[in-house]
Design a protein around this motif. Sequence first.
Motif, PDB file in Angstrom:
ATOM      1  N   VAL A  39       0.829  -1.203   0.000  1.00 55.80           N
ATOM      2  CA  VAL A  39       0.000   0.000   0.000  1.00 55.80           C
ATOM      3  C   VAL A  39       0.864   1.254   0.000  1.00 55.80           C
ATOM      4  N   MET A  40       2.003   1.200   0.687  1.00 52.33           N
ATOM      5  CA  MET A  40       2.903   2.350   0.713  1.00 52.33           C
ATOM      6  C   MET A  40       3.466   2.665  -0.666  1.00 52.33           C
ATOM      7  N   ALA A  41       3.501   1.683  -1.552  1.00 53.85           N
ATOM      8  CA  ALA A  41       4.063   1.881  -2.888  1.00 53.85           C
ATOM      9  C   ALA A  41       3.031   2.335  -3.904  1.00 53.85           C
ATOM     10  N   VAL A  42       1.759   2.374  -3.535  1.00 53.87           N
ATOM     11  CA  VAL A  42       0.704   2.753  -4.485  1.00 53.87           C
ATOM     12  C   VAL A  42       0.602   4.274  -4.537  1.00 53.87           C
ATOM     13  N   PRO A  43       0.711   4.894  -5.718  1.00 56.38           N
ATOM     14  CA  PRO A  43       0.543   6.356  -5.823  1.00 56.38           C
ATOM     15  C   PRO A  43      -0.879   6.758  -5.441  1.00 56.38           C
ATOM     16  N   PRO A  44      -1.040   7.729  -4.567  1.00 56.52           N
ATOM     17  CA  PRO A  44      -2.391   8.114  -4.128  1.00 56.52           C
ATOM     18  C   PRO A  44      -3.301   8.558  -5.259  1.00 56.52           C
ATOM     19  N   VAL A  45      -2.723   9.069  -6.342  1.00 56.86           N
ATOM     20  CA  VAL A  45      -3.554   9.608  -7.419  1.00 56.86           C
ATOM     21  C   VAL A  45      -4.383   8.529  -8.102  1.00 56.86           C
ATOM     22  N   VAL A  46      -3.913   7.280  -8.096  1.00 49.16           N
ATOM     23  CA  VAL A  46      -4.665   6.217  -8.773  1.00 49.16           C
ATOM     24  C   VAL A  46      -5.897   5.807  -7.965  1.00 49.16           C
ATOM     25  N   LEU A  47      -5.979   6.261  -6.708  1.00 54.15           N
ATOM     26  CA  LEU A  47      -7.109   5.899  -5.859  1.00 54.15           C
ATOM     27  C   LEU A  47      -8.200   6.962  -5.822  1.00 54.15           C
ATOM     28  N   LEU A  48      -8.026   8.043  -6.543  1.00 51.75           N
ATOM     29  CA  LEU A  48      -8.967   9.148  -6.447  1.00 51.75           C
ATOM     30  C   LEU A  48     -10.363   8.757  -6.933  1.00 51.75           C
ATOM     31  N   ILE A  49     -10.458   8.178  -8.125  1.00 53.33           N
ATOM     32  CA  ILE A  49     -11.777   7.804  -8.664  1.00 53.33           C
ATOM     33  C   ILE A  49     -12.412   6.693  -7.834  1.00 53.33           C
ATOM     34  N   PRO A  50     -11.695   5.589  -7.497  1.00 51.30           N
ATOM     35  CA  PRO A  50     -12.309   4.588  -6.608  1.00 51.30           C
ATOM     36  C   PRO A  50     -12.739   5.173  -5.271  1.00 51.30           C
ATOM     37  N   LYS A  51     -11.968   6.103  -4.735  1.00 52.97           N
ATOM     38  CA  LYS A  51     -12.325   6.711  -3.451  1.00 52.97           C
ATOM     39  C   LYS A  51     -13.633   7.499  -3.580  1.00 52.97           C
ATOM     40  N   ASN A  59     -19.374   7.973  -2.458  1.00 52.23           N
ATOM     41  CA  ASN A  59     -20.702   8.256  -3.002  1.00 52.23           C
ATOM     42  C   ASN A  59     -21.650   7.078  -2.767  1.00 52.23           C
ATOM     43  N   THR A  60     -21.147   5.851  -2.894  1.00 51.33           N
ATOM     44  CA  THR A  60     -21.986   4.668  -2.684  1.00 51.33           C
ATOM     45  C   THR A  60     -22.406   4.538  -1.223  1.00 51.33           C
ATOM     46  N   LEU A  61     -21.506   4.863  -0.301  1.00 56.19           N
ATOM     47  CA  LEU A  61     -21.815   4.769   1.123  1.00 56.19           C
ATOM     48  C   LEU A  61     -22.651   5.941   1.627  1.00 56.19           C
ATOM     49  N   GLY A  62     -22.839   6.936   0.802  1.00 57.05           N
ATOM     50  CA  GLY A  62     -23.651   8.079   1.207  1.00 57.05           C
ATOM     51  C   GLY A  62     -22.957   9.051   2.129  1.00 57.05           C
ATOM     52  N   ILE A  63     -21.635   9.064   2.132  1.00 54.96           N
ATOM     53  CA  ILE A  63     -20.900   9.978   3.006  1.00 54.96           C
ATOM     54  C   ILE A  63     -20.103  10.994   2.203  1.00 54.96           C
ATOM     55  N   PHE A  64     -20.423  11.129   0.922  1.00 54.82           N
ATOM     56  CA  PHE A  64     -19.775  12.153   0.105  1.00 54.82           C
ATOM     57  C   PHE A  64     -20.231  13.534   0.570  1.00 54.82           C
ATOM     58  N   ASP A  65     -19.295  14.471   0.621  1.00 57.03           N
ATOM     59  CA  ASP A  65     -19.571  15.841   1.033  1.00 57.03           C
ATOM     60  C   ASP A  65     -20.055  15.905   2.483  1.00 57.03           C
ATOM     61  N   THR A  66     -19.392  15.133   3.343  1.00 59.73           N
ATOM     62  CA  THR A  66     -19.679  15.164   4.780  1.00 59.73           C
ATOM     63  C   THR A  66     -18.351  15.103   5.532  1.00 59.73           C
ATOM     64  N   TYR A  67     -18.394  15.463   6.811  1.00 58.47           N
ATOM     65  CA  TYR A  67     -17.190  15.336   7.635  1.00 58.47           C
ATOM     66  C   TYR A  67     -16.774  13.880   7.780  1.00 58.47           C
ATOM     67  N   THR A  68     -17.750  12.996   7.787  1.00 56.68           N
ATOM     68  CA  THR A  68     -17.430  11.563   7.890  1.00 56.68           C
ATOM     69  C   THR A  68     -16.597  11.118   6.701  1.00 56.68           C
ATOM     70  N   GLY A  69     -16.996  11.530   5.509  1.00 53.08           N
ATOM     71  CA  GLY A  69     -16.240  11.168   4.317  1.00 53.08           C
ATOM     72  C   GLY A  69     -14.873  11.806   4.275  1.00 53.08           C
ATOM     73  N   MET A  70     -14.708  12.940   4.925  1.00 54.17           N
ATOM     74  CA  MET A  70     -13.410  13.599   4.966  1.00 54.17           C
ATOM     75  C   MET A  70     -12.464  12.927   5.951  1.00 54.17           C
ATOM     76  N   ILE A  71     -13.025  12.382   7.034  1.00 52.99           N
ATOM     77  CA  ILE A  71     -12.189  11.898   8.135  1.00 52.99           C
ATOM     78  C   ILE A  71     -11.919  10.402   8.070  1.00 52.99           C
ATOM     79  N   VAL A  72     -12.952   9.592   7.888  1.00 50.57           N
ATOM     80  CA  VAL A  72     -12.820   8.142   8.024  1.00 50.57           C
ATOM     81  C   VAL A  72     -11.750   7.548   7.099  1.00 50.57           C
ATOM     82  N   PRO A  73     -11.695   7.899   5.800  1.00 51.81           N
ATOM     83  CA  PRO A  73     -10.659   7.282   4.947  1.00 51.81           C
ATOM     84  C   PRO A  73      -9.237   7.632   5.342  1.00 51.81           C
TER      85      PRO A  73
END
Length: 285
Positions: free
Chosen positions: A121-133, A138-152
Amino acid sequence: MLARFPRPARVAGYTVLLAFALLYALPFLVQLATAFKSDPEAASHPLSLLPSDPTAAVFRQLTGSGGSGEGVPFLRWLGNSTLVTVVVTLGRVLFDSAAGYALARLRFRGRAVLVAFVVAVMAVPPVVLLIPKFLVLNTLGIFDTYTGMIVPLLFDAAGIFIMKQFFESIPREVEEAARIDGAGVGRIFWYVVLPMSRPALITVTLLSFQGSWNEFTHFLVATQSSDYETLTTGLARFVSGGLGAGTQYPLKLGAALLSTIPVAVLFFCFQRYFIRGANAGSVKE
């Protein structure tokens, strides 16, 4: 290492190091000077390090005490960054240390696979995870919330690895003595091992604070509303011209200067622990 060379060579070496230090410090000095300039002076003399007529109007405007900072919600950005950074830092220190101890001391099936996974995981560039993230949030319903900002951000592979390496450097005899006295795994971790891990804990705290305070890409895909803007996303929109016309160099660099101060102060106060913790685990007993 320079002490081994003759005096002229040492003088030349220190001169080169000083030149590079000044070169790296020059952008920060320009930022500091520009924050105390007026807009016309910043436009006419952008690289001067001594403002002709220093003024703190920029900082009064950013803090709302100047009566003209309505277009720059700096205090809201600061509040969001502070909230997210404090929660993420506390969570990372707790979860990274617990996970690092489990990987260092507990024996269970699949442990080697998990260690390899953490390193991978340390070797994975963060940019490749942007779309999956974004899709997961969005699927979990925490997009645009403090929960979505903090938990990941509560888990960090680098922090887990640092804590694992440090725990492996602690003699097992200390834990065995506590186990003989009747302490379980949880009590040994919390009351015996963790207090001995202060250098590594401070290192993880500094890295977590700096990483979450300066985080940009995650907040960019995790939020949409301006109510959840942090210092990084807010300043990015400000610099791109989204909050007003004109260059506004003093205002932009003043805001950037204020956002830099907490991390700089924290690092300079605890840099000796940071260096000690970063080297922890390199030599095992």
